[in-house]
Scaffold this motif. Structure first.
Motif, PDB file in Angstrom:
ATOM      1  N   ILE A 331       1.686  34.689 -16.482  1.00  0.00           N
ATOM      2  CA  ILE A 331       2.904  34.333 -15.748  1.00  0.00           C
ATOM      3  C   ILE A 331       4.048  35.273 -16.122  1.00  0.00           C
ATOM      4  O   ILE A 331       4.769  35.776 -15.255  1.00  0.00           O
ATOM      5  CB  ILE A 331       3.298  32.865 -16.036  1.00  0.00           C
ATOM      6  N   GLU A 334       3.673  38.723 -14.565  1.00  0.00           N
ATOM      7  CA  GLU A 334       3.939  38.734 -13.124  1.00  0.00           C
ATOM      8  C   GLU A 334       5.430  38.592 -12.824  1.00  0.00           C
ATOM      9  O   GLU A 334       5.938  39.218 -11.888  1.00  0.00           O
ATOM     10  CB  GLU A 334       3.126  37.621 -12.456  1.00  0.00           C
ATOM     11  N   LEU A 335       6.112  37.800 -13.607  1.00  0.00           N
ATOM     12  CA  LEU A 335       7.559  37.680 -13.421  1.00  0.00           C
ATOM     13  C   LEU A 335       8.255  39.008 -13.747  1.00  0.00           C
ATOM     14  O   LEU A 335       9.230  39.378 -13.096  1.00  0.00           O
ATOM     15  CB  LEU A 335       8.116  36.561 -14.302  1.00  0.00           C
ATOM     16  N   SER A 365      -4.797  36.371 -11.559  1.00  0.00           N
ATOM     17  CA  SER A 365      -3.750  35.369 -11.674  1.00  0.00           C
ATOM     18  C   SER A 365      -4.295  33.959 -11.448  1.00  0.00           C
ATOM     19  O   SER A 365      -5.166  33.726 -10.620  1.00  0.00           O
ATOM     20  CB  SER A 365      -2.646  35.652 -10.657  1.00  0.00           C
ATOM     21  N   THR A 370       3.713  32.839  -9.022  1.00  0.00           N
ATOM     22  CA  THR A 370       4.106  34.090  -9.676  1.00  0.00           C
ATOM     23  C   THR A 370       3.349  35.284  -9.094  1.00  0.00           C
ATOM     24  O   THR A 370       3.863  36.402  -9.078  1.00  0.00           O
ATOM     25  CB  THR A 370       3.885  34.004 -11.199  1.00  0.00           C
TER      26      THR A 370
END
Length: 449
Positions: A331, A334-335, A365, A370
């Motif tokens: 996460i 990806e952010l 993922s 995200t």
């Protein structure tokens, strides 16, 4: 029992037999897969989708998908999504779609830049077609399903039939799981997600479909049980699905099923009169007590390890550092990609490559939210807002779809822990967009007259 009750019981027995058959003769699942698809198209075309046969067959595919994948019965890994898309598209040909579904055409358009970017940015040795299809098939399946379902009129009774169609193949899955690991106690040795209790398949996906099973059989128990026998049968099935879901040691699916039931009961309580509210209050109490019983049995069968799993502890009782089984790293990465590429994102499928290059972690993922913002940037964020708020606005205007918030919750919670690996979140989300009518019309649902 009435004829309809007997048909329901016979279909449950038939699908229990399918579960036994595919366990003994695994190659049968390929025939089963082909039969579902061919019969589905024939059924839709023969009836010209006059009564939303598309939804019946799509629901059946969603219910069967995990069984087909865990037994290697699918010719294509994304069979579930492709079958649902083909069925939905066929339904659109026969029955059209609402002009007000423009918002989901916009949803599709906003996905295109991310696809174009990926064609030019993915590594040379990457299979571009597979990388794009793996990540985009879920959103595309959702979009086509949403366009078909958007404000489509359907009777409440027909919607219950759609839910029933989803139920039956889930019986096959549960029978298969019991045959695969008849003794839970013998195969549970830690607090990690358990492949043995999940039929040798991904516990996350098995838990997801079993959690959906808890909800759909609870609906059968609450709204479709017209005899004491059916009440007892469906009550047992709810508890069986809850038990098998819990012992996968994958928490997301079970918790999602519980949230769906809570939302349904809240809506029924809010919309009911004084007499209905008293009955629902009793149902809530009985459901709570049954839940305690199932949990106690699960704890006994796992020697208390399931208690530690839900307390985020290992087998020795030590608190784990990660509360999300290591998904925090995915996460966070990806952010960070979204922050560095806020407009168009890094491109479909590219986030997995970047994560491997920067962190050494090679993992797809698990979080669709995200992933969408990382790969599609602000356009992905807009798409997510479309998906979240559109069904909420429709529910405000049509509260006869008492399942709408439960369906929406399934999609939202599932994509947070299992992305869109399966067709289930896409299809169930679309059901929240239906315009449900309690009164039965004289004409077929999709009549042009």
């Amino acid at each position: 029992m009435k004829k309809t009750s007997l048909s329901y019981v016979h279909l449950i027995a038939f699908h229990a037999f399918i579960g036994v058959l595919v366990f003994i003769l695994p190659f049968i699942t390929k025939i089963y897969t082909l039969s579902i698809f061919v019969f589905g198209l024939f059924y839709i075309i023969k009836n010209r989708n006059r009564n939303n046969e598309v939804l019946i067959m799509s629901a059946y595919v969603v219910g069967a998908e995990v069984l087909l994948r865990m037994t290697n019965g699918v010719i294509l890994n994304e069979f579930g999504k492709y079958a649902v898309m083909i069925f939905m598209f066929t339904g659109i040909i026969y029955s059209g779609f609402s002009r007000k579904a423009l918002v989901y055409w916009i949803f599709f358009l906003l996905l295109i830049p991310g696809i174009i970017i990926s064609v030019f940015s993915l590594n040379f040795d990457t299979d571009i077609r597979k990388a794009i299809a793996f990540n985009i098939s879920g959103p595309v399946c959702l979009g086509i399903s949403a366009i078909y379902c958007y404000q489509r009129k359907i009777t409440f009774e027909r919607l219950k039939t759609v839910i029933a169609a989803l139920c039956f193949p889930l019986i096959s899955i549960t029978v298969y799981l019991f045959l695969y690991s008849p003794s839970v106690r013998d195969v549970v040795t830690s607090t990690e997600s358990n492949f043995a209790t999940s039929g040798g398949f991904g516990p996350n996906q098995v838990s997801t479909i079993l959690g959906l099973g808890i909800f759909v059989f609870f609906v059968q128990l609450l709204l479709n049980s017209k005899s004491k026998f059916l009440i007892a049968l469906n009550a047992v099935l709810v508890m069986v699905f809850a038990f098998r879901g819990i012992v996968t040691f994958s928490r997301g699916g079970v918790m999602t099923g519980v949230v769906m039931i809570i939302l349904l009961l809240m809506i029924l309580y809010y919309q009911g009169n004084a007499v209905a509210k008293s009955k629902i209050g009793l149902i809530m109490l009985m459901t709570f007590l049954a839940g305690i019983g199932v949990w106690g049995y699960s704890s006994f069968q796992t020697s208390g390890l399931i208690n530690k799993r839900y307390s985020n502890q290992d087998a020795l009782g030590r608190v784990k550092k990660s509360k999300l089984s290591g998904r925090e790293t995915l996460i966070a990465s990806e952010l960070q990609m979204f922050v560095e590429n806020p407009v168009f994102g890094v491109g479909v499928g590219r986030n997995k490559e970047i994560r491997k290059e920067e962190t050494g972690i090679e993992a797809a993922s698990h979080n669709e939210i995200t992933r969408m913002v990382a790969e599609h940037g602000s356009l992905g964020l807009i798409d997510l807002m479309i998906l979240l708020f559109t069904p909420l606005l429709l529910f405000v205007n049509n509260r006869q779809n008492i399942f709408a918030l439960s369906f929406l919750a399934f999609w939202l919670l599932t994509i947070n822990h299992a992305a869109m690996r399966m067709a289930a979140p896409a299809f169930v989300y679309a059901l929240a967009l239906l315009s449900v009518q309690i009164k039965i019309p004289e004409k077929p649902e999709n009549s042009d007259d």
